[in-house]
Design a protein around this motif. Structure first.
Motif, PDB file in Angstrom:
ATOM      1  N   SER A  40      40.053  39.241  32.120  1.00 50.77           N
ATOM      2  CA  SER A  40      39.493  39.230  32.611  1.00 50.77           C
ATOM      3  C   SER A  40      40.052  39.628  34.608  1.00 50.77           C
ATOM      4  O   SER A  40      39.010  40.313  35.074  1.00 50.77           O
ATOM      5  CB  SER A  40      39.499  37.613  32.545  1.00 50.77           C
ATOM      6  OG  SER A  40      39.224  37.686  31.121  1.00 50.77           O
ATOM      7  N   GLU A  41      41.204  39.547  34.521  1.00 53.09           N
ATOM      8  CA  GLU A  41      41.805  39.889  35.929  1.00 53.09           C
ATOM      9  C   GLU A  41      41.589  41.229  36.148  1.00 53.09           C
ATOM     10  O   GLU A  41      40.764  42.012  37.735  1.00 53.09           O
ATOM     11  CB  GLU A  41      43.055  39.255  36.218  1.00 53.09           C
ATOM     12  CG  GLU A  41      43.641  39.212  37.391  1.00 53.09           C
ATOM     13  CD  GLU A  41      45.079  38.869  37.485  1.00 53.09           C
ATOM     14  OE1 GLU A  41      45.587  38.179  36.109  1.00 53.09           O
ATOM     15  OE2 GLU A  41      45.701  39.254  38.006  1.00 53.09           O
ATOM     16  N   ALA A  42      41.769  42.400  35.181  1.00 52.78           N
ATOM     17  CA  ALA A  42      41.488  43.851  35.088  1.00 52.78           C
ATOM     18  C   ALA A  42      40.082  44.090  35.512  1.00 52.78           C
ATOM     19  O   ALA A  42      40.035  45.519  36.370  1.00 52.78           O
ATOM     20  CB  ALA A  42      42.480  44.165  33.998  1.00 52.78           C
ATOM     21  N   VAL A  43      38.552  43.426  35.040  1.00 56.70           N
ATOM     22  CA  VAL A  43      38.129  43.983  34.638  1.00 56.70           C
ATOM     23  C   VAL A  43      36.919  43.829  36.105  1.00 56.70           C
ATOM     24  O   VAL A  43      36.814  42.439  35.919  1.00 56.70           O
ATOM     25  CB  VAL A  43      36.776  43.368  33.513  1.00 56.70           C
ATOM     26  CG1 VAL A  43      35.780  43.812  33.339  1.00 56.70           C
ATOM     27  CG2 VAL A  43      38.230  44.258  32.256  1.00 56.70           C
ATOM     28  N   PRO A  44      36.416  44.693  36.935  1.00 62.37           N
ATOM     29  CA  PRO A  44      36.440  43.947  37.945  1.00 62.37           C
ATOM     30  C   PRO A  44      34.408  43.041  37.878  1.00 62.37           C
ATOM     31  O   PRO A  44      34.494  42.663  39.042  1.00 62.37           O
ATOM     32  CB  PRO A  44      35.463  45.401  38.673  1.00 62.37           C
ATOM     33  CG  PRO A  44      35.965  46.606  37.623  1.00 62.37           C
ATOM     34  CD  PRO A  44      37.044  45.920  36.538  1.00 62.37           C
TER      35      PRO A  44
END
Ligand SMILES: C[S@@+](CC[C@H](N)C(=O)[O-])C[C@H]1O[C@@H](n2cnc3c(N)ncnc32)[C@H](O)[C@@H]1O
Length: 327
Positions: A197-201
């Protein structure tokens, strides 16, 4: 895994079979025939198949998952026509040898994961439930998802997430996994879901950002597409004339593979134009039965897993062998 654990888990979680009646309607055309359920799960399809068979019929249930096999073993003690095999349907040849069945009248593959696998947090398949990041259907084989993520190259992780998840942010996700594992290993489903979730912009509406990544790692860890390729070939090689292969798939990667495989067989030998051949030489040994089918709206509203199911059916006709009298 202990057999106590398998016993408990086998009984605790239920699975609702998808396209149950229509799959079995397509599959069983000889009540005295021999059949294979290559994805036993909790045995929903198997029980209905047995209901359609006479006393001379037989059914072999295969599953990779020891918990599914615990359920299958119980069925084996209840019904003498049923036999089970722990392994992949890619090992169909060996499984059939164990029964001394060289040919069968039908093979069913209801692909993917079962609800019990998803619902049991300890199996580590679901980003909705926190548990060890395992994802193995066959818990007797290595590596688990966590073991693989602990050592794999960043480029390999990115390729898997791109290829099997069709995730456009695969590189960012892989980079963050490798960065974070230097601090602490990624060992739980929640850790991985939060990291993705953090990596997907950009987030998609109505879709958890980790959906594609979880699907990709699961497909890779379980060699799902490799097994499917081998299993489809083995199935058609062991179909008796008139026998059918029924496949239910749940995502486009699987369905694409199944569709091409069946279409190519049904087309028959692709001989260069102008080569003089008889009609028999040009004929295929297989035909597609009906079109790809989907679950009716009623089933989908009852069971959300049915929404993405696509069923395809191929039949061995063996026109050439029959006409040569060698079938
Ligand atoms: C969708 S469920 C099948 C449900 C089953 N038709 C029923 O009605 O209960 C898929 C099952 O196939 C098993 N499976 C997936 N790939 C497999 C493979 N290559 N070989 C054997 N079993 C496999 C999984 O472990 C899971 O139990």
């Amino acid at each position: 895994m202990t057999s106590d654990r398998s016993q408990e888990a086998g009984a605790a979680y239920a699975h609702r079979s998808v396209l149950l009646d229509s799959a079995v309607d397509y599959l069983v055309n000889d009540p005295d025939g021999h059949y294979v359920d290559g994805t036993f799960g909790r045995g929903g399809h198997s029980r209905l198949i047995l209901g359609r068979l006479g006393q001379a019929g037989g059914l072999l249930g295969i599953d990779k998952d020891p918990e599914a096999i615990t359920v299958a073993k119980n069925l084996e003690t209840e019904d003498a026509r049923f036999h089970c095999f722990h392994g992949s349907f890619a090992e169909l040849e060996r499984a059939l040898e164990s029964r001394s069945w060289p040919l069968v009248n039908g093979v069913l593959l209801d692909l993917g994961v079962s609800s019990p696998q998803l619902d049991d947090a300890s199996r580590g398949f679901s980003f909705m439930r926190d548990g060890p990041l395992d994802m193995r259907m066959n818990t007797e084989q290595s590596p688990s998802a966590a073991e693989w993520l602990a050592t794999a190259e960043e480029a390999d992780i990115a390729n898997v997430i791109f290829r099997y998840g069709e995730e456009r942010f695969s590189r960012r996700i892989a980079r963050l996994i490798v960065e974070r594992r230097q601090e602490a290993p990624v060992e739980t489903t929640r850790q991985l879901a939060e990291l993705v979730s953090e990596a997907v912009p950009k987030k998609e509406k109505h879709k958890h950002p980790a959906t594609r990544t979880f699907q990709a790692i699961r497909i890779f860890i379980n060699r799902e597409l490799e097994d499917l390729e081998v299993g489809l070939r083995a199935a058609v090689d062991h179909l008796a004339p008139g026998g059918r292969l029924v496949v239910i798939s749940f995502h486009s990667l699987e369905d694409r593979l199944v569709k091409r495989f069946m279409r190519d067989l049904a087309r028959g030998p692709q001989l260069p134009k102008g080569v003089p051949v008889t009609a028999e030489q040009d004929a295929s040994d297989f035909r597609l039965v009906g079109k790809a089918s989907k679950a009716a709206a009623e089933e989908v509203s009852d069971n959300v897993r049915a929404r993405s199911a696509v069923m395809r059916v191929l039949e061995r006709t063996d026109i050439r062998k029959n006409s040569q009298g060698s079938a």
